[in-house]
Design a protein around this motif. Structure first.
Motif, short mmCIF file in Angstrom:
data_model
loop_
_atom_site.label_atom_id
_atom_site.label_comp_id
_atom_site.label_asym_id
_atom_site.label_seq_id
_atom_site.Cartn_x
_atom_site.Cartn_y
_atom_site.Cartn_z
N LEU A 91 -26.08 -9.73 0.04
CA LEU A 91 -26.54 -8.95 1.19
C LEU A 91 -27.80 -9.58 1.77
O LEU A 91 -28.66 -10.04 1.03
CB LEU A 91 -26.85 -7.52 0.75
CG LEU A 91 -25.67 -6.76 0.15
CD1 LEU A 91 -26.16 -5.60 -0.71
CD2 LEU A 91 -24.76 -6.28 1.25
N CYS A 122 -30.62 -9.23 5.34
CA CYS A 122 -31.06 -8.67 6.61
C CYS A 122 -32.56 -8.87 6.75
O CYS A 122 -33.21 -9.38 5.84
CB CYS A 122 -30.68 -7.20 6.74
SG CYS A 122 -31.46 -6.12 5.54
N TYR A 153 -26.08 -2.10 -1.93
CA TYR A 153 -26.73 -2.57 -3.14
C TYR A 153 -26.71 -1.49 -4.22
O TYR A 153 -26.35 -1.75 -5.37
CB TYR A 153 -28.17 -2.99 -2.83
CG TYR A 153 -28.90 -3.55 -4.03
CD1 TYR A 153 -28.73 -4.88 -4.40
CD2 TYR A 153 -29.75 -2.74 -4.79
CE1 TYR A 153 -29.39 -5.39 -5.50
CE2 TYR A 153 -30.40 -3.24 -5.89
CZ TYR A 153 -30.22 -4.57 -6.25
OH TYR A 153 -30.87 -5.07 -7.35
N VAL A 198 -24.55 -8.30 -7.62
CA VAL A 198 -25.02 -8.09 -6.25
C VAL A 198 -26.39 -8.74 -6.11
O VAL A 198 -27.20 -8.72 -7.03
CB VAL A 198 -25.07 -6.59 -5.88
CG1 VAL A 198 -26.00 -5.81 -6.79
CG2 VAL A 198 -25.42 -6.39 -4.42
N GLU A 199 -26.61 -9.33 -4.96
CA GLU A 199 -27.92 -9.92 -4.64
C GLU A 199 -28.29 -9.47 -3.24
O GLU A 199 -27.47 -9.49 -2.34
CB GLU A 199 -27.84 -11.44 -4.71
CG GLU A 199 -29.17 -12.12 -4.54
CD GLU A 199 -29.17 -13.56 -5.01
OE1 GLU A 199 -29.74 -14.40 -4.29
OE2 GLU A 199 -28.61 -13.84 -6.09
N LEU A 200 -29.55 -9.05 -3.08
CA LEU A 200 -30.03 -8.51 -1.81
C LEU A 200 -31.29 -9.25 -1.37
O LEU A 200 -32.23 -9.40 -2.14
CB LEU A 200 -30.35 -7.02 -1.96
CG LEU A 200 -31.08 -6.32 -0.81
CD1 LEU A 200 -30.27 -6.38 0.48
CD2 LEU A 200 -31.39 -4.88 -1.20
N HIS A 201 -31.29 -9.72 -0.12
CA HIS A 201 -32.45 -10.36 0.49
C HIS A 201 -32.81 -9.59 1.75
O HIS A 201 -32.00 -9.51 2.66
CB HIS A 201 -32.16 -11.82 0.85
CG HIS A 201 -31.87 -12.67 -0.33
ND1 HIS A 201 -32.83 -13.46 -0.92
CD2 HIS A 201 -30.73 -12.84 -1.06
CE1 HIS A 201 -32.29 -14.10 -1.95
NE2 HIS A 201 -31.03 -13.73 -2.06
N ILE A 202 -34.01 -9.04 1.78
CA ILE A 202 -34.53 -8.40 2.98
C ILE A 202 -35.78 -9.17 3.37
O ILE A 202 -36.80 -9.11 2.68
CB ILE A 202 -34.86 -6.91 2.76
CG1 ILE A 202 -33.62 -6.14 2.31
CG2 ILE A 202 -35.42 -6.30 4.05
CD1 ILE A 202 -33.87 -4.67 1.99
N SER A 219 -27.53 -2.11 3.87
CA SER A 219 -27.64 -3.04 2.75
C SER A 219 -28.09 -2.34 1.48
O SER A 219 -27.57 -2.59 0.39
CB SER A 219 -28.60 -4.18 3.09
OG SER A 219 -28.10 -4.95 4.17
N LEU A 220 -29.05 -1.44 1.62
CA LEU A 220 -29.52 -0.68 0.46
C LEU A 220 -28.42 0.21 -0.12
O LEU A 220 -28.27 0.32 -1.34
CB LEU A 220 -30.75 0.15 0.82
CG LEU A 220 -32.03 -0.65 1.06
CD1 LEU A 220 -33.13 0.26 1.62
CD2 LEU A 220 -32.49 -1.34 -0.21
#
Length: 182
Positions: free
Chosen positions: A117, A119, A134, A144-148, A130-131
């Motif tokens: 993910l 944004c 996640y 899962v990997e999240l980049h904000i 995205s949250l």
């Protein structure tokens, strides 16, 4: 990496698309009705695309077990949809919804594909979506990997702006390498 581009069904627009989009975004009820009507068709297009690529993988020289799905903005919403709604023949091996702005609360299937993910924090609809994704993947104990990114806006893509988000594609490649996809 071999890429295929999906042309999927969208809401019909007329000659003055900008005006229609503004009206669409301003009217939550009409927007919800329009999305409810088109989402099943777009999802069917995405599912069929995965099936076709997997069926013709040998012909096209791709590994049928390394078929992912990536989309940006509305395409990110479609990417999230296929990561949530699939049968064994159309389940992507990984998914990357990039600044998707569709989801509130979701529940990830137990066998959902790994998710990447991305944004920018100024893009509030994409941040909340995205949250939610996640949290769903975390709750199901799925990769899962999240980049904000602190700076940027909706639709920053591959445009170089002198910001940390300029190198997001490298982070995506690192993630794919960690999965054994590349």
């Amino acid at each position: 990496v071999t890429a295929f581009v999906l042309k999927y069904r969208l809401i019909q627009t007329g000659a003055n698309m900008a005006e229609q989009v503004a009206a669409f975004m301003a009217n939550a009820e009409a927007r919800a009705a329009g999305l409810r009507a088109i989402e099943p068709l777009a999802l069917a297009d995405a599912q069929q695309a995965v099936r076709i690529v997997r069926q013709r993988a040998a012909e096209w020289g791709v590994d049928p077990h390394k078929i992912g799905f990536m989309g940006f903005s509305a395409g990110g919403g479609l990417t999230a949809q296929i990561a949530l709604n699939y049968t064994p023949d159309c389940r992507p091996d990984f998914a990357a919804p990039i600044y998707a702005a569709v989801f509130e609360e979701v529940e990830a299937p137990a066998d959902a594909p790994p998710l990447f993910l991305l944004c920018a924090s100024a893009d509030q609809m994409a941040v909340w979506a995205s949250l939610a994704l996640y949290r769903a993947w975390q709750a199901a104990q799925l990769p899962v990997e999240l980049h904000i990114y602190a700076h940027g806006e909706h639709g920053f893509g591959m445009r170089k702006m002198g910001l940390p988000s300029d190198t997001w594609i490298e982070r995506f490649a690192d993630w794919m390498q960690g999965l054994g996809m590349i």
